[in-house]
Design a protein around this motif. Sequence first.
Motif, mmCIF file in Angstrom:
data_model
loop_
_atom_site.group_PDB
_atom_site.id
_atom_site.type_symbol
_atom_site.label_atom_id
_atom_site.label_comp_id
_atom_site.label_asym_id
_atom_site.label_seq_id
_atom_site.Cartn_x
_atom_site.Cartn_y
_atom_site.Cartn_z
ATOM 1 N N VAL A 1 -35.966 5.061 -11.178
ATOM 2 C CA VAL A 1 -36.164 6.207 -10.281
ATOM 3 C C VAL A 1 -35.259 6.098 -9.054
ATOM 4 O O VAL A 1 -34.749 7.101 -8.574
ATOM 5 C CB VAL A 1 -37.651 6.344 -9.892
ATOM 6 C CG1 VAL A 1 -37.844 7.353 -8.786
ATOM 7 C CG2 VAL A 1 -38.483 6.720 -11.117
ATOM 8 N N THR A 2 -35.018 4.884 -8.578
ATOM 9 C CA THR A 2 -34.102 4.702 -7.443
ATOM 10 C C THR A 2 -32.712 5.211 -7.798
ATOM 11 O O THR A 2 -32.055 5.877 -6.987
ATOM 12 C CB THR A 2 -34.040 3.219 -7.028
ATOM 13 O OG1 THR A 2 -35.341 2.802 -6.607
ATOM 14 C CG2 THR A 2 -33.041 3.004 -5.897
ATOM 15 N N GLN A 3 -32.262 4.937 -9.005
ATOM 16 C CA GLN A 3 -30.950 5.422 -9.432
ATOM 17 C C GLN A 3 -30.927 6.953 -9.470
ATOM 18 O O GLN A 3 -29.938 7.579 -9.073
ATOM 19 C CB GLN A 3 -30.604 4.841 -10.795
ATOM 20 C CG GLN A 3 -30.379 3.337 -10.731
ATOM 21 C CD GLN A 3 -30.201 2.722 -12.085
ATOM 22 O OE1 GLN A 3 -29.137 2.869 -12.682
ATOM 23 N NE2 GLN A 3 -31.220 2.054 -12.586
ATOM 24 N N ALA A 4 -32.012 7.557 -9.924
ATOM 25 C CA ALA A 4 -32.094 9.024 -9.916
ATOM 26 C C ALA A 4 -32.092 9.545 -8.486
ATOM 27 O O ALA A 4 -31.427 10.544 -8.173
ATOM 28 C CB ALA A 4 -33.352 9.483 -10.649
ATOM 29 N N THR B 1 -44.062 6.059 -7.207
ATOM 30 C CA THR B 1 -42.799 5.540 -7.726
ATOM 31 C C THR B 1 -41.627 6.347 -7.180
ATOM 32 O O THR B 1 -40.614 5.777 -6.752
ATOM 33 C CB THR B 1 -42.800 5.560 -9.267
ATOM 34 O OG1 THR B 1 -43.897 4.771 -9.731
ATOM 35 C CG2 THR B 1 -41.500 5.010 -9.830
ATOM 36 N N PHE B 2 -41.763 7.668 -7.163
ATOM 37 C CA PHE B 2 -40.689 8.498 -6.598
ATOM 38 C C PHE B 2 -40.520 8.228 -5.103
ATOM 39 O O PHE B 2 -39.391 8.181 -4.600
ATOM 40 C CB PHE B 2 -40.954 9.980 -6.847
ATOM 41 C CG PHE B 2 -40.493 10.439 -8.199
ATOM 42 C CD1 PHE B 2 -39.143 10.468 -8.524
ATOM 43 C CD2 PHE B 2 -41.403 10.844 -9.145
ATOM 44 C CE1 PHE B 2 -38.709 10.881 -9.769
ATOM 45 C CE2 PHE B 2 -40.987 11.260 -10.395
ATOM 46 C CZ PHE B 2 -39.637 11.275 -10.711
ATOM 47 N N ALA B 3 -41.625 8.036 -4.389
ATOM 48 C CA ALA B 3 -41.530 7.745 -2.954
ATOM 49 C C ALA B 3 -40.819 6.411 -2.724
ATOM 50 O O ALA B 3 -39.939 6.308 -1.864
ATOM 51 C CB ALA B 3 -42.922 7.735 -2.330
ATOM 52 N N ARG B 4 -41.192 5.399 -3.489
ATOM 53 C CA ARG B 4 -40.544 4.089 -3.360
ATOM 54 C C ARG B 4 -39.072 4.186 -3.726
ATOM 55 O O ARG B 4 -38.207 3.582 -3.072
ATOM 56 C CB ARG B 4 -41.248 3.058 -4.231
ATOM 57 C CG ARG B 4 -42.643 2.696 -3.718
ATOM 58 C CD ARG B 4 -43.352 1.725 -4.635
ATOM 59 N NE ARG B 4 -42.648 0.451 -4.636
ATOM 60 C CZ ARG B 4 -42.792 -0.457 -5.606
ATOM 61 N NH1 ARG B 4 -43.571 -0.220 -6.630
ATOM 62 N NH2 ARG B 4 -42.134 -1.589 -5.535
ATOM 63 N N GLY B 5 -38.758 4.947 -4.776
ATOM 64 C CA GLY B 5 -37.363 5.134 -5.173
ATOM 65 C C GLY B 5 -36.552 5.853 -4.102
ATOM 66 O O GLY B 5 -35.401 5.521 -3.847
ATOM 67 N N LEU B 6 -37.170 6.843 -3.471
ATOM 68 C CA LEU B 6 -36.503 7.584 -2.395
ATOM 69 C C LEU B 6 -36.219 6.676 -1.205
ATOM 70 O O LEU B 6 -35.112 6.680 -0.649
ATOM 71 C CB LEU B 6 -37.359 8.772 -1.970
ATOM 72 C CG LEU B 6 -36.822 9.617 -0.819
ATOM 73 C CD1 LEU B 6 -35.494 10.262 -1.197
ATOM 74 C CD2 LEU B 6 -37.843 10.675 -0.435
ATOM 75 N N ILE B 7 -37.194 5.880 -0.821
ATOM 76 C CA ILE B 7 -37.007 4.945 0.295
ATOM 77 C C ILE B 7 -35.915 3.939 -0.038
ATOM 78 O O ILE B 7 -35.034 3.650 0.787
ATOM 79 C CB ILE B 7 -38.337 4.237 0.643
ATOM 80 C CG1 ILE B 7 -39.317 5.247 1.252
ATOM 81 C CG2 ILE B 7 -38.103 3.060 1.585
ATOM 82 C CD1 ILE B 7 -40.743 4.747 1.349
ATOM 83 N N ILE C 1 -29.818 12.340 -6.404
ATOM 84 C CA ILE C 1 -30.436 13.467 -5.693
ATOM 85 C C ILE C 1 -30.022 13.471 -4.224
ATOM 86 O O ILE C 1 -29.612 14.505 -3.690
ATOM 87 C CB ILE C 1 -31.970 13.440 -5.845
ATOM 88 C CG1 ILE C 1 -32.349 13.786 -7.290
ATOM 89 C CG2 ILE C 1 -32.645 14.384 -4.861
ATOM 90 C CD1 ILE C 1 -33.803 13.562 -7.638
ATOM 91 N N LEU C 2 -30.099 12.321 -3.562
ATOM 92 C CA LEU C 2 -29.730 12.255 -2.143
ATOM 93 C C LEU C 2 -28.256 12.567 -1.930
ATOM 94 O O LEU C 2 -27.895 13.279 -0.991
ATOM 95 C CB LEU C 2 -30.070 10.875 -1.562
ATOM 96 C CG LEU C 2 -31.538 10.589 -1.316
ATOM 97 C CD1 LEU C 2 -31.726 9.166 -0.800
ATOM 98 C CD2 LEU C 2 -32.141 11.594 -0.338
ATOM 99 N N GLU C 3 -27.400 12.033 -2.794
ATOM 100 C CA GLU C 3 -25.969 12.276 -2.623
ATOM 101 C C GLU C 3 -25.572 13.705 -2.997
ATOM 102 O O GLU C 3 -24.478 14.143 -2.671
ATOM 103 C CB GLU C 3 -25.169 11.264 -3.419
ATOM 104 C CG GLU C 3 -25.248 9.875 -2.800
ATOM 105 C CD GLU C 3 -24.272 8.911 -3.410
ATOM 106 O OE1 GLU C 3 -23.290 8.562 -2.709
ATOM 107 O OE2 GLU C 3 -24.472 8.523 -4.570
ATOM 108 N N SER C 4 -26.473 14.417 -3.642
ATOM 109 C CA SER C 4 -26.218 15.819 -3.990
ATOM 110 C C SER C 4 -26.827 16.770 -2.973
ATOM 111 O O SER C 4 -26.888 17.972 -3.214
ATOM 112 C CB SER C 4 -26.788 16.117 -5.382
ATOM 113 O OG SER C 4 -26.170 15.318 -6.347
#
Length: 129
Positions: free
Chosen positions: A11-14, A55-61, A18-21
């Motif tokens: 999820v971090t890779q995803a 999991t998405f929150a941890r990946g985003l952080i 997302i952040l770079e887009s």
Amino acid sequence: TDQFPIDVFEVTQAMLVILESGGIQGGGINFDAKVRRNSIDLEDKFIAHIAGMDTFARGLIAADHILTNTKYKALRKNRYASFDSGTGSQFEKGELSLEQLSELGRKIGEPKAISGQQELYEQIIANAF
């Protein structure tokens, strides 16, 4: 897969993409809402939704940390520098036909092997959480 998101590394890779887009931009994150094979209770679905969002929150952080506190972007820019000018840039823009690429390959010959440094990138991501 019919599994809720539980792999923070994946999820971090995803989230890096997302952040770079430009971020979610008014959209959202969607994942499958059905229970898995043996998980048939309503509580299973409840836990899966909470765990998925966690999991998405941890990946985003983790992704934000990688982009703001590591050399990830500079390393990746260097890794793909051959696409920033010359025939690499033309290829990336779709300006070269397959025939032209074939001719370049015959003319230039085998490229020099350069490490993709996959372990370094994986370690940067793994160390972010």
